[in-house]
Scaffold this motif. Structure first.
Motif, PDB file in Angstrom:
ATOM      1  N   VAL A  69       0.865  -1.185   0.000  1.00 18.03           N
ATOM      2  CA  VAL A  69       0.000   0.000   0.000  1.00 18.03           C
ATOM      3  C   VAL A  69       0.898   1.231   0.000  1.00 18.03           C
ATOM      4  CG1 VAL A  69      -1.827   1.236   1.195  1.00 18.03           C
ATOM      5  CG2 VAL A  69      -1.769  -1.272   1.260  1.00 18.03           C
ATOM      6  N   LEU A  70       0.979   1.899  -1.133  1.00 20.31           N
ATOM      7  CA  LEU A  70       1.899   3.019  -1.311  1.00 20.31           C
ATOM      8  C   LEU A  70       1.209   4.164  -2.028  1.00 20.31           C
ATOM      9  CD1 LEU A  70       5.121   1.163  -2.527  1.00 20.31           C
ATOM     10  CD2 LEU A  70       5.011   2.678  -0.548  1.00 20.31           C
ATOM     11  N   THR A  71       1.514   5.382  -1.601  1.00 23.22           N
ATOM     12  CA  THR A  71       1.057   6.587  -2.285  1.00 23.22           C
ATOM     13  C   THR A  71       2.258   7.495  -2.504  1.00 23.22           C
ATOM     14  OG1 THR A  71      -1.109   6.475  -1.215  1.00 23.22           O
ATOM     15  CG2 THR A  71      -0.493   8.577  -2.218  1.00 23.22           C
ATOM     16  N   ALA A  72       2.420   8.019  -3.704  1.00 29.78           N
ATOM     17  CA  ALA A  72       3.525   8.920  -3.994  1.00 29.78           C
ATOM     18  C   ALA A  72       3.476  10.122  -3.054  1.00 29.78           C
ATOM     19  CB  ALA A  72       3.454   9.383  -5.441  1.00 29.78           C
ATOM     20  N   SER A  73       4.638  10.537  -2.579  1.00 37.02           N
ATOM     21  CA  SER A  73       4.692  11.609  -1.589  1.00 37.02           C
ATOM     22  C   SER A  73       4.007  12.884  -2.073  1.00 37.02           C
ATOM     23  CB  SER A  73       6.144  11.903  -1.205  1.00 37.02           C
ATOM     24  OG  SER A  73       6.920  12.198  -2.351  1.00 37.02           O
ATOM     25  N   ARG A  74       4.080  13.161  -3.374  1.00 33.34           N
ATOM     26  CA  ARG A  74       3.490  14.400  -3.892  1.00 33.34           C
ATOM     27  C   ARG A  74       1.975  14.328  -3.997  1.00 33.34           C
ATOM     28  NH1 ARG A  74       5.408  11.454  -8.140  1.00 33.34           N
ATOM     29  NH2 ARG A  74       4.285  11.490 -10.158  1.00 33.34           N
ATOM     30  N   PHE A  75       1.405  13.134  -3.802  1.00 29.81           N
ATOM     31  CA  PHE A  75      -0.046  12.988  -3.871  1.00 29.81           C
ATOM     32  C   PHE A  75      -0.643  12.543  -2.538  1.00 29.81           C
ATOM     33  CE2 PHE A  75       1.205  12.140  -8.377  1.00 29.81           C
ATOM     34  CZ  PHE A  75       0.667  13.309  -8.903  1.00 29.81           C
ATOM     35  N   GLY A  76       0.082  12.774  -1.464  1.00 35.74           N
ATOM     36  CA  GLY A  76      -0.408  12.390  -0.147  1.00 35.74           C
ATOM     37  C   GLY A  76      -1.632  13.165   0.280  1.00 35.74           C
ATOM     38  N   ARG A  77      -2.452  12.531   1.124  1.00 32.71           N
ATOM     39  CA  ARG A  77      -3.631  13.147   1.725  1.00 32.71           C
ATOM     40  C   ARG A  77      -4.667  13.590   0.693  1.00 32.71           C
ATOM     41  NH1 ARG A  77      -2.913  13.607   7.024  1.00 32.71           N
ATOM     42  NH2 ARG A  77      -0.791  13.605   7.858  1.00 32.71           N
ATOM     43  N   ARG A  78      -4.759  12.829  -0.390  1.00 37.44           N
ATOM     44  CA  ARG A  78      -5.795  13.097  -1.398  1.00 37.44           C
ATOM     45  C   ARG A  78      -6.792  11.950  -1.500  1.00 37.44           C
ATOM     46  NH1 ARG A  78      -2.995  16.117  -6.604  1.00 37.44           N
ATOM     47  NH2 ARG A  78      -1.519  17.428  -5.458  1.00 37.44           N
ATOM     48  N   GLY A  79      -6.707  10.991  -0.588  1.00 37.79           N
ATOM     49  CA  GLY A  79      -7.664   9.893  -0.566  1.00 37.79           C
ATOM     50  C   GLY A  79      -7.368   8.759  -1.523  1.00 37.79           C
ATOM     51  N   LEU A  80      -6.146   8.743  -2.102  1.00 35.08           N
ATOM     52  CA  LEU A  80      -5.843   7.699  -3.079  1.00 35.08           C
ATOM     53  C   LEU A  80      -5.711   6.326  -2.422  1.00 35.08           C
ATOM     54  CD1 LEU A  80      -3.263   9.489  -5.413  1.00 35.08           C
ATOM     55  CD2 LEU A  80      -5.752   9.405  -5.565  1.00 35.08           C
ATOM     56  N   ALA A  81      -5.042   6.275  -1.265  1.00 41.53           N
ATOM     57  CA  ALA A  81      -4.896   4.992  -0.573  1.00 41.53           C
ATOM     58  C   ALA A  81      -6.265   4.433  -0.196  1.00 41.53           C
ATOM     59  CB  ALA A  81      -4.023   5.158   0.664  1.00 41.53           C
ATOM     60  N   ARG A  82      -7.144   5.286   0.295  1.00 41.88           N
ATOM     61  CA  ARG A  82      -8.484   4.822   0.656  1.00 41.88           C
ATOM     62  C   ARG A  82      -9.244   4.341  -0.576  1.00 41.88           C
ATOM     63  NH1 ARG A  82     -12.103   6.043   5.180  1.00 41.88           N
ATOM     64  NH2 ARG A  82     -14.157   5.257   4.586  1.00 41.88           N
ATOM     65  N   ARG A  83      -9.114   5.066  -1.686  1.00 42.00           N
ATOM     66  CA  ARG A  83      -9.819   4.668  -2.908  1.00 42.00           C
ATOM     67  C   ARG A  83      -9.382   3.273  -3.348  1.00 42.00           C
ATOM     68  NH1 ARG A  83     -12.572   2.898  -5.870  1.00 42.00           N
ATOM     69  NH2 ARG A  83     -13.224   3.498  -7.973  1.00 42.00           N
ATOM     70  N   LEU A  84      -8.068   3.020  -3.331  1.00 41.42           N
ATOM     71  CA  LEU A  84      -7.575   1.701  -3.724  1.00 41.42           C
ATOM     72  C   LEU A  84      -7.959   0.627  -2.709  1.00 41.42           C
ATOM     73  CD1 LEU A  84      -3.998   2.125  -5.252  1.00 41.42           C
ATOM     74  CD2 LEU A  84      -6.024   1.157  -6.346  1.00 41.42           C
ATOM     75  N   MET A  85      -7.914   0.963  -1.430  1.00 42.05           N
ATOM     76  CA  MET A  85      -8.311  -0.009  -0.411  1.00 42.05           C
ATOM     77  C   MET A  85      -9.766  -0.405  -0.580  1.00 42.05           C
ATOM     78  SD  MET A  85      -5.906  -1.031   1.665  1.00 42.05           S
ATOM     79  CE  MET A  85      -6.939  -1.674   2.977  1.00 42.05           C
TER      80      MET A  85
END
Length: 268
Positions: A69-85
């Motif tokens: 479970v990884l999110t690029a540092s420049r896209f942090g806190r945009r809900g991407l990890a939650r969307r993929l989860m």
């Protein structure tokens, strides 16, 4: 920001994303997970690689593991990890789902219904000791017996992963009532999985694999395995960072007391 199924063409982008988050690139590990699991990602909106990833690995009809479970540092806190989860949890269906979580990721997983069921720690060092005389090198002819023992003690079908041990790893060893495996990662040799009916057998397998590796080894012990951790420490293996093991849905399968080391923390 739509999740898509990744392919082996995305492996380089996965390694870049890992290094962006100060992880090791681990190409050998990524490739195995692509083979046995379902890798998903979100493309970076700026066109530069991947913005986020995770991988779902199914065990039989009743269990699944989420990893990477990884999110690029420049896209942090945009809900991407939650969307993929949310995407992979939907794919998992009614299965019990487990993962290993850092303190940074734990709040998200708790919001998605995961609960902490234990803690594990990475232990590394150069193992010091003598061969046990109780184990031998396994061959593919031993695979059926290994799979039967694992199904009994691990509690679900992870044969799709274990069948790859002989090609993925450095060595597989067996003993009366147990088996163990080690594989070469970027900067050390990882010991695991180790599954055994009793602790003495597990110690023999771990020690023999570590001695034969002849280099720094890594062992990811569940902290409930206190006596094995003490034993490993007496043989030169120290500890480092800890993570939480979390579960969503039912209970973990099998007998955790006889699951001494995971294949890798990503896979349990």
């Amino acid at each position: 920001m739509t999740p898509r199924r990744l392919t082996t063409d995305d492996l380089d982008a996965c390694a870049r994303l890992a290094k962006d988050r100060d992880w090791l690139p681990e190409p050998h590990k990524w490739r195995l997970l692509f083979e046995v699991g379902e890798p998903y990602g979100i493309d970076a909106p700026d066109g530069d690689g991947l913005a986020a990833t995770n991988i779902l690995t199914r065990y039989g009809d009743d269990h699944a593991v989420i990893s990477m479970v990884l999110t690029a540092s420049r896209f942090g806190r945009r809900g991407l990890a939650r969307r993929l989860m949310e995407h992979v949890l939907e794919r998992a269906g009614d299965r019990t789902v487990s993962l290993y979580a850092t303190e940074h990721g734990r709040p998200l997983y708790e919001r998605l219904g995961f609960r902490v069921v234990g803690r594990a720690a990475k232990h590394t060092g150069v193992f010091e000791g003598e061969p046990s005389g109780r184990t031998r090198q396994a061959t593919p002819e031993d695979l059926d017996a290994i799979l039967a023992l694992d199904a009994e003690l691990f509690g679900t079908d992870r044969s799709q992963v274990l069948r790859r041990m002989f090609t993925f790893g450095q060595e597989v060893r067996i003993a009366d009532g147990g088996f163990g495996h080690c594989w070469r990662n970027d900067d050390n040799t990882v010991i695991g999985p180790v599954v055994a009916r009793d602790e003495e057998t597990a110690r023999a397998l771990i020690g023999d694999l570590a001695l034969r590796a002849g280099t720094e080894v890594r062992m990811d012990f569940d902290l409930s395995q206190e006596s094995v951790i003490v034993w490993a420490g007496e043989h030169g293996i120290g500890d480092a960072w800890q993570v939480a093991r979390m579960v969503r849905g039912g209970d973990l399968p099998g007998d955790p007391a006889r699951q001494f080391l995971p294949f890798m923390q990503a896979l349990g």
